[in-house]
Design a protein around this motif. Structure first.
Motif, PDB file in Angstrom:
ATOM      1  N   VAL A  31      90.293  -1.733  22.466  1.00 26.07           N
ATOM      2  CA  VAL A  31      88.684  -2.072  22.993  1.00 26.07           C
ATOM      3  C   VAL A  31      88.572  -3.102  24.184  1.00 26.07           C
ATOM      4  CG1 VAL A  31      86.911  -3.621  22.046  1.00 26.07           C
ATOM      5  CG2 VAL A  31      88.232  -2.106  20.857  1.00 26.07           C
ATOM      6  N   MET A  32      89.562  -4.073  24.430  1.00 26.15           N
ATOM      7  CA  MET A  32      89.695  -5.046  25.349  1.00 26.15           C
ATOM      8  C   MET A  32      89.882  -4.318  26.753  1.00 26.15           C
ATOM      9  SD  MET A  32      88.805  -8.046  24.453  1.00 26.15           S
ATOM     10  CE  MET A  32      88.925  -8.867  25.680  1.00 26.15           C
ATOM     11  N   GLY A  33      90.765  -3.305  26.499  1.00 27.05           N
ATOM     12  CA  GLY A  33      91.340  -2.448  27.698  1.00 27.05           C
ATOM     13  C   GLY A  33      90.052  -1.573  28.201  1.00 27.05           C
ATOM     14  N   SER A  34      89.109  -1.242  27.507  1.00 28.52           N
ATOM     15  CA  SER A  34      87.922  -0.071  27.911  1.00 28.52           C
ATOM     16  C   SER A  34      86.971  -1.320  28.334  1.00 28.52           C
ATOM     17  CB  SER A  34      87.464   0.377  26.781  1.00 28.52           C
ATOM     18  OG  SER A  34      87.047  -0.298  25.486  1.00 28.52           O
ATOM     19  N   ALA A  35      86.765  -2.305  27.755  1.00 27.81           N
ATOM     20  CA  ALA A  35      85.751  -3.596  28.434  1.00 27.81           C
ATOM     21  C   ALA A  35      86.329  -3.929  29.615  1.00 27.81           C
ATOM     22  CB  ALA A  35      85.509  -4.650  27.261  1.00 27.81           C
ATOM     23  N   PHE A  36      87.344  -4.029  29.811  1.00 33.46           N
ATOM     24  CA  PHE A  36      88.117  -4.554  31.174  1.00 33.46           C
ATOM     25  C   PHE A  36      87.917  -3.507  32.170  1.00 33.46           C
ATOM     26  CE2 PHE A  36      91.439  -6.098  33.818  1.00 33.46           C
ATOM     27  CZ  PHE A  36      91.293  -7.070  34.206  1.00 33.46           C
ATOM     28  N   THR A  37      88.139  -2.202  31.811  1.00 32.19           N
ATOM     29  CA  THR A  37      88.025  -1.146  32.838  1.00 32.19           C
ATOM     30  C   THR A  37      86.726  -1.032  33.258  1.00 32.19           C
ATOM     31  OG1 THR A  37      89.597   0.180  31.466  1.00 32.19           O
ATOM     32  CG2 THR A  37      88.231   1.620  32.840  1.00 32.19           C
ATOM     33  N   ALA A  38      85.816  -1.506  32.540  1.00 34.97           N
ATOM     34  CA  ALA A  38      84.178  -1.456  33.225  1.00 34.97           C
ATOM     35  C   ALA A  38      84.112  -2.447  34.029  1.00 34.97           C
ATOM     36  CB  ALA A  38      83.234  -1.588  31.812  1.00 34.97           C
ATOM     37  N   ILE A  39      84.631  -3.640  33.848  1.00 35.30           N
ATOM     38  CA  ILE A  39      84.788  -5.005  34.847  1.00 35.30           C
ATOM     39  C   ILE A  39      85.252  -4.521  36.140  1.00 35.30           C
ATOM     40  CG2 ILE A  39      85.242  -7.234  35.298  1.00 35.30           C
ATOM     41  CD1 ILE A  39      84.844  -7.776  32.331  1.00 35.30           C
ATOM     42  N   VAL A  40      86.380  -3.841  36.082  1.00 32.56           N
ATOM     43  CA  VAL A  40      87.191  -3.584  37.348  1.00 32.56           C
ATOM     44  C   VAL A  40      86.602  -2.615  37.859  1.00 32.56           C
ATOM     45  CG1 VAL A  40      89.387  -2.752  38.106  1.00 32.56           C
ATOM     46  CG2 VAL A  40      89.396  -4.659  36.283  1.00 32.56           C
ATOM     47  N   SER A  41      86.098  -1.685  37.259  1.00 29.84           N
ATOM     48  CA  SER A  41      85.381  -0.215  38.053  1.00 29.84           C
ATOM     49  C   SER A  41      84.047  -0.693  38.623  1.00 29.84           C
ATOM     50  CB  SER A  41      85.096   0.572  36.929  1.00 29.84           C
ATOM     51  OG  SER A  41      86.063   1.414  36.397  1.00 29.84           O
ATOM     52  N   SER A  42      83.243  -1.863  38.089  1.00 29.21           N
ATOM     53  CA  SER A  42      82.133  -2.127  38.719  1.00 29.21           C
ATOM     54  C   SER A  42      82.583  -2.981  40.017  1.00 29.21           C
ATOM     55  CB  SER A  42      81.332  -2.717  37.758  1.00 29.21           C
ATOM     56  OG  SER A  42      81.735  -4.092  37.281  1.00 29.21           O
ATOM     57  N   LEU A  43      83.602  -3.644  39.653  1.00 24.50           N
ATOM     58  CA  LEU A  43      84.093  -4.563  40.974  1.00 24.50           C
ATOM     59  C   LEU A  43      84.406  -3.741  42.183  1.00 24.50           C
ATOM     60  CD1 LEU A  43      84.914  -7.334  42.084  1.00 24.50           C
ATOM     61  CD2 LEU A  43      87.089  -7.045  41.067  1.00 24.50           C
ATOM     62  N   VAL A  44      85.110  -2.437  41.811  1.00 24.95           N
ATOM     63  CA  VAL A  44      85.514  -1.653  42.736  1.00 24.95           C
ATOM     64  C   VAL A  44      84.294  -0.821  43.402  1.00 24.95           C
ATOM     65  CG1 VAL A  44      86.814   0.480  43.342  1.00 24.95           C
ATOM     66  CG2 VAL A  44      87.998  -1.487  42.230  1.00 24.95           C
ATOM     67  N   GLU A  45      83.444  -0.394  42.656  1.00 27.38           N
ATOM     68  CA  GLU A  45      82.348   0.361  42.924  1.00 27.38           C
ATOM     69  C   GLU A  45      81.177  -0.542  43.793  1.00 27.38           C
ATOM     70  OE1 GLU A  45      78.989   3.323  41.004  1.00 27.38           O
ATOM     71  OE2 GLU A  45      80.756   2.796  39.977  1.00 27.38           O
ATOM     72  N   PHE A  46      80.924  -1.473  43.123  1.00 31.56           N
ATOM     73  CA  PHE A  46      79.805  -2.389  43.732  1.00 31.56           C
ATOM     74  C   PHE A  46      80.184  -3.436  44.678  1.00 31.56           C
ATOM     75  CE2 PHE A  46      78.348  -0.807  39.530  1.00 31.56           C
ATOM     76  CZ  PHE A  46      77.559   0.333  39.706  1.00 31.56           C
ATOM     77  N   ILE A  47      81.394  -3.932  44.824  1.00 31.63           N
ATOM     78  CA  ILE A  47      81.605  -4.953  45.708  1.00 31.63           C
ATOM     79  C   ILE A  47      82.745  -4.279  46.749  1.00 31.63           C
ATOM     80  CG2 ILE A  47      82.827  -6.907  45.959  1.00 31.63           C
ATOM     81  CD1 ILE A  47      81.672  -7.832  43.040  1.00 31.63           C
ATOM     82  N   LEU A  48      83.862  -3.776  46.280  1.00 28.80           N
ATOM     83  CA  LEU A  48      84.728  -3.379  47.297  1.00 28.80           C
ATOM     84  C   LEU A  48      84.277  -2.180  48.222  1.00 28.80           C
ATOM     85  CD1 LEU A  48      88.262  -4.001  45.319  1.00 28.80           C
ATOM     86  CD2 LEU A  48      87.078  -5.329  47.066  1.00 28.80           C
ATOM     87  N   THR A  49      83.734  -1.246  47.563  1.00 28.69           N
ATOM     88  CA  THR A  49      83.472  -0.063  48.268  1.00 28.69           C
ATOM     89  C   THR A  49      82.253  -0.315  49.262  1.00 28.69           C
ATOM     90  OG1 THR A  49      84.015   1.422  46.319  1.00 28.69           O
ATOM     91  CG2 THR A  49      82.400   2.364  48.140  1.00 28.69           C
ATOM     92  N   PRO A  50      81.462  -1.099  48.889  1.00 29.91           N
ATOM     93  CA  PRO A  50      80.385  -1.415  49.913  1.00 29.91           C
ATOM     94  C   PRO A  50      80.910  -2.060  51.001  1.00 29.91           C
ATOM     95  CG  PRO A  50      79.281  -1.824  47.914  1.00 29.91           C
ATOM     96  CD  PRO A  50      80.896  -1.484  47.454  1.00 29.91           C
ATOM     97  N   ILE A  51      81.896  -2.902  50.762  1.00 23.92           N
ATOM     98  CA  ILE A  51      82.501  -3.625  52.031  1.00 23.92           C
ATOM     99  C   ILE A  51      83.541  -2.725  52.871  1.00 23.92           C
ATOM    100  CG2 ILE A  51      84.397  -5.261  52.662  1.00 23.92           C
ATOM    101  CD1 ILE A  51      83.659  -6.938  50.063  1.00 23.92           C
ATOM    102  N   ILE A  52      83.983  -1.509  52.087  1.00 23.53           N
ATOM    103  CA  ILE A  52      84.765  -0.702  53.035  1.00 23.53           C
ATOM    104  C   ILE A  52      83.915   0.116  53.765  1.00 23.53           C
ATOM    105  CG2 ILE A  52      86.157   1.394  52.708  1.00 23.53           C
ATOM    106  CD1 ILE A  52      87.382  -0.029  50.392  1.00 23.53           C
ATOM    107  N   VAL A  53      82.489   0.427  53.236  1.00 25.61           N
ATOM    108  CA  VAL A  53      81.550   1.363  54.021  1.00 25.61           C
ATOM    109  C   VAL A  53      81.002   0.456  55.045  1.00 25.61           C
ATOM    110  CG1 VAL A  53      79.281   2.037  53.656  1.00 25.61           C
ATOM    111  CG2 VAL A  53      80.876   2.519  51.862  1.00 25.61           C
ATOM    112  N   ALA A  54      80.863  -0.930  55.079  1.00 29.38           N
ATOM    113  CA  ALA A  54      80.507  -1.673  55.972  1.00 29.38           C
ATOM    114  C   ALA A  54      81.466  -1.656  57.158  1.00 29.38           C
ATOM    115  CB  ALA A  54      80.026  -3.121  55.619  1.00 29.38           C
TER     116      ALA A  54
END
Length: 128
Positions: free
Chosen positions: A22-45
């Motif tokens: 359960v903790m792993g699936s919740a943590f996956t959501a956090i990490v995925s959103s960090l990559v998708e919404f923070i790191l990926t826009p930085i890479i695009v920029a």
């Protein structure tokens, strides 16, 4: 059989595994959103484009969509990098809060200790 099942479920390993899942699936959501919404826009920029999913090669009637594979590999490495830094940060915090155990040097037996042990064994053998 029900009693055995209850014992099986109540074991610490099963409960720990369930909590970890359960903790792993919740943590996956956090990490995925960090990559998708923070790191990926930085890479695009920085690069102008971050998605390589549309890359493909047409061979006859088949289309090899190698871009989707490359995107999955890139996402994996980004998520692994984020996890590495998160774990490193958590380890740093736990080390600061935990006092270092004092190392006590282990004294190796000396020649005299071995000779005394041999003497005692020989003396015990003579008494028997």
């Amino acid at each position: 059989m029900i009693k055995e099942f209850k014992e099986f479920i109540a074991r610490g390993n099963v409960l720990d595994l369930a909590i970890g899942l359960v903790m792993g699936s919740a943590f996956t959501a956090i990490v995925s959103s960090l990559v998708e919404f923070i790191l990926t826009p930085i890479i695009v920029a920085l690069t102008g484009e971050a998605k390589i999913e549309d890359l493909s090669i047409k061979i006859g009637t088949a289309t090899l969509k190698y871009g989707e594979f490359l995107q999955a590999v890139l996402n994996f490495f980004l998520i692994a990098l984020v996890l590495f830094f998160i774990i490193k940060f958590i380890n740093t915090l736990t080390r600061k809060n935990k006092p270092e155990p004092e190392e006590t040097p282990v004294e190796a037996p000396t020649v005299e200790d071995y000779l005394e042990e041999i003497r005692d064994l020989l003396a015990k053998k003579d008494v028997e």
